[in-house]
Design a protein around this motif. Structure first.
Motif, PDB file in Angstrom:
ATOM      1  N   LEU A 178       0.824  -1.202   0.000  1.00 53.80           N
ATOM      2  CA  LEU A 178       0.000   0.000   0.000  1.00 53.80           C
ATOM      3  C   LEU A 178       0.860   1.254   0.000  1.00 53.80           C
ATOM      4  CD1 LEU A 178      -2.894  -0.947   2.477  1.00 53.80           C
ATOM      5  CD2 LEU A 178      -3.037  -0.655  -0.007  1.00 53.80           C
ATOM      6  N   PHE A 179       2.011   1.190   0.644  1.00 51.93           N
ATOM      7  CA  PHE A 179       2.945   2.304   0.664  1.00 51.93           C
ATOM      8  C   PHE A 179       3.675   2.417  -0.672  1.00 51.93           C
ATOM      9  CE2 PHE A 179       7.305   3.876   1.754  1.00 51.93           C
ATOM     10  CZ  PHE A 179       6.942   5.169   2.064  1.00 51.93           C
ATOM     11  N   ALA A 180       3.978   1.277  -1.306  1.00 57.13           N
ATOM     12  CA  ALA A 180       4.784   1.263  -2.526  1.00 57.13           C
ATOM     13  C   ALA A 180       4.013   1.704  -3.762  1.00 57.13           C
ATOM     14  CB  ALA A 180       5.367  -0.134  -2.759  1.00 57.13           C
ATOM     15  N   VAL A 181       2.745   1.333  -3.865  1.00 58.63           N
ATOM     16  CA  VAL A 181       1.993   1.580  -5.097  1.00 58.63           C
ATOM     17  C   VAL A 181       1.956   3.062  -5.488  1.00 58.63           C
ATOM     18  CG1 VAL A 181      -0.319   1.503  -6.131  1.00 58.63           C
ATOM     19  CG2 VAL A 181       0.623  -0.530  -5.029  1.00 58.63           C
ATOM     20  N   PRO A 182       1.654   4.005  -4.575  1.00 60.33           N
ATOM     21  CA  PRO A 182       1.692   5.421  -4.976  1.00 60.33           C
ATOM     22  C   PRO A 182       3.082   5.875  -5.412  1.00 60.33           C
ATOM     23  CG  PRO A 182       0.444   5.149  -2.947  1.00 60.33           C
ATOM     24  CD  PRO A 182       1.130   3.848  -3.200  1.00 60.33           C
TER      25      PRO A 182
END
Length: 444
Positions: A17-21
């Motif tokens: 969830l942190f990596a996708v943006p």
């Protein structure tokens, strides 16, 4: 669980969830120069394409210096955030901002002063030298914007906010494309217009994210008590930032050195390389950003003493990276020709053929670069940025050496440059993984 806290919650879900943006954000950032390349290649011809493509390699190198400094400071920010040492975090923010701002100003002045020397170093053919110089003079005006955006995006990501940098880049990327079309097609500004569109868009994202950080994160504002440069804090910031900067810039300096070798093969190979590198960058950019997100995750948990989450996160990240690289390798191999045709006319058969050859070689081995990005992030987060420099030196040293040696063999030629890249990746992977396996207990 504090907002942005990566030390709590399901390990892989939290990391992804942190990596996708971050992944989406840097894909948008690539749109800056890709929009220039696509529009220039389609409407201004192969000479303009070669000029802008070579300039992209140079700007990637300059940006990597600033990005490396910001990423190094970000590791310190993440550790302080994980420790919940907010006074230490603010002091680190003040010290690092001063340090990187001064370096950015000096870098900007140096770039303007040495423009003609750079063109000679890159062995830019005479017929496109004036065009490339025109593009560079404008694009150098955006260096301070690059600093602002990367500094504040790294700060926000260090405290677990990877969405806001994405939003600012989305607006900026759309603006860049619109201005590109207007300046190049409407105002007939040529390559200078493409550069002007990029610089304006960069300042929108850089100033915008700085203003957002000030107003939306009042708890990060620096007080008078934090406006000091203690020797211990400066040493820590400089240690992380300079070594990460060296790692990032050495990586791109090697590419820049190879660019000069590529240019010696003529405009056709230059244009093919310019396009193929853009496609290449888009292909492995997600796994590069995943490595940076992984680094922030590891750094916060390292600061919090969560060894269990570090080990679980490392295993999961390796699996995710490997699967993604296999999928993207297959896509690039299959669609190499259609991807080249996005940038050049189908009449440019020689450019398309050479670009496809590059992509078929590089695209088959993305697992190598995926593993290497994870190792860079791991060692930076564990307070060993020097090891990332070593791995970069091995990878790029091998690439540059083999590129010059192999390309000098008449039977091999320019293909030797393409093959030198994956060989360097896998050699660095072997060293990095071997070191981690042997010294894992000490590192953690």
């Amino acid at each position: 669980m504090m907002k942005g806290d990566l030390t709590q919650g399901p390990v892989m879900k939290t990391m992804l969830l942190f990596a996708v943006p971050m992944i989406l954000g840097n894909l948008l950032q690539q749109c800056y120069n890709v929009a220039d390349t696509l529009i220039v290649g389609r409407f201004l011809g192969p000479d303009a394409l070669a000029a802008v493509g070579s300039a992209f390699t140079l700007m990637t190198f300059l940006t990597s210096i600033l990005l490396g400094l910001c990423m190094g400071s970000s590791a310190v920010f993440s550790i302080r955030f994980g420790q919940k040492d907010f006074d230490g975090l603010k002091e680190s923010i003040f010290t690092s901002f001063l340090l990187i701002a001064v370096i950015s100003i000096l870098l900007n002045l140096l770039a303007f002063w040495s423009t003609d020397l750079i063109l000679v170093f890159l062995r830019v053919p005479e017929e496109i030298r004036g065009m490339m110089r025109e593009y560079l003079i404008v694009i150098f005006c955006g260096i301070m914007a690059v600093f602002l955006y990367n500094y504040f995006s790294c700060l926000l990501r260090a405290i677990g906010n990877s969405v806001t940098p994405l939003l600012f880049l989305a607006v900026s990327a759309v603006l860049n494309i619109a201005l590109d079309l207007w300046f190049v097609l409407g105002l007939h500004r040529g390559v200078a217009g493409a550069a002007e569109a990029t610089v304006i868009s960069q300042y929108v994202s850089g100033i915008g994210i700085a203003v957002y950080s000030w107003f939306s994160c009042p708890w990060l504002r620096i007080g008078k008590e934090h406006m000091r440069v203690r020797r211990s804090c400066l040493k820590e910031i400089a240690g992380f930032s300079v070594l990460t900067c060296v790692q990032q810039s050495v990586m791109n300096l090697g590419i820049l050195m190879v660019q000069g070798l590529v240019n010696s093969f003529g405009t056709t190979v230059m244009a093919a390389f310019a396009v193929a590198v853009k496609i290449d960058s888009f292909a492995y950019m997600p796994v590069q950003d995943f490595g940076n997100a992984f680094s922030s995750f590891i750094a916060q948990n390292f600061g919090a003493g969560r060894k269990d989450r570090i080990q679980t996160g490392f295993k999961g990240a390796v699996l995710v990276s490997f699967l993604f690289c296999l999928a993207i390798s297959a896509i690039i191999w299959i669609f190499a020709r259609p991807l080249m045709l996005l940038f050049v006319s189908e009449r440019e058969t020689a450019i398309i053929a050479e670009g496809m050859r590059y992509l078929h070689i590089e695209g088959a081995f993305y697992c190598g670069i995926g593993c290497l990005f994870l190792l860079y992030g791991l060692y930076r987060a564990l307070g060993k940025p020097g090891m990332s420099v070593v791995l970069t030196g091995i990878s790029l040293g091998t690439r540059v050496l083999l590129a010059y040696v192999l390309s000098s063999i008449p039977a091999v030629g320019v293909v030797g440059i393409w093959w030198s890249v994956p060989i360097g990746w896998f050699l660095a992977d072997a060293v990095g993984l071997g070191y981690f396996i042997r010294y894992r207990r000490r590192l953690l």
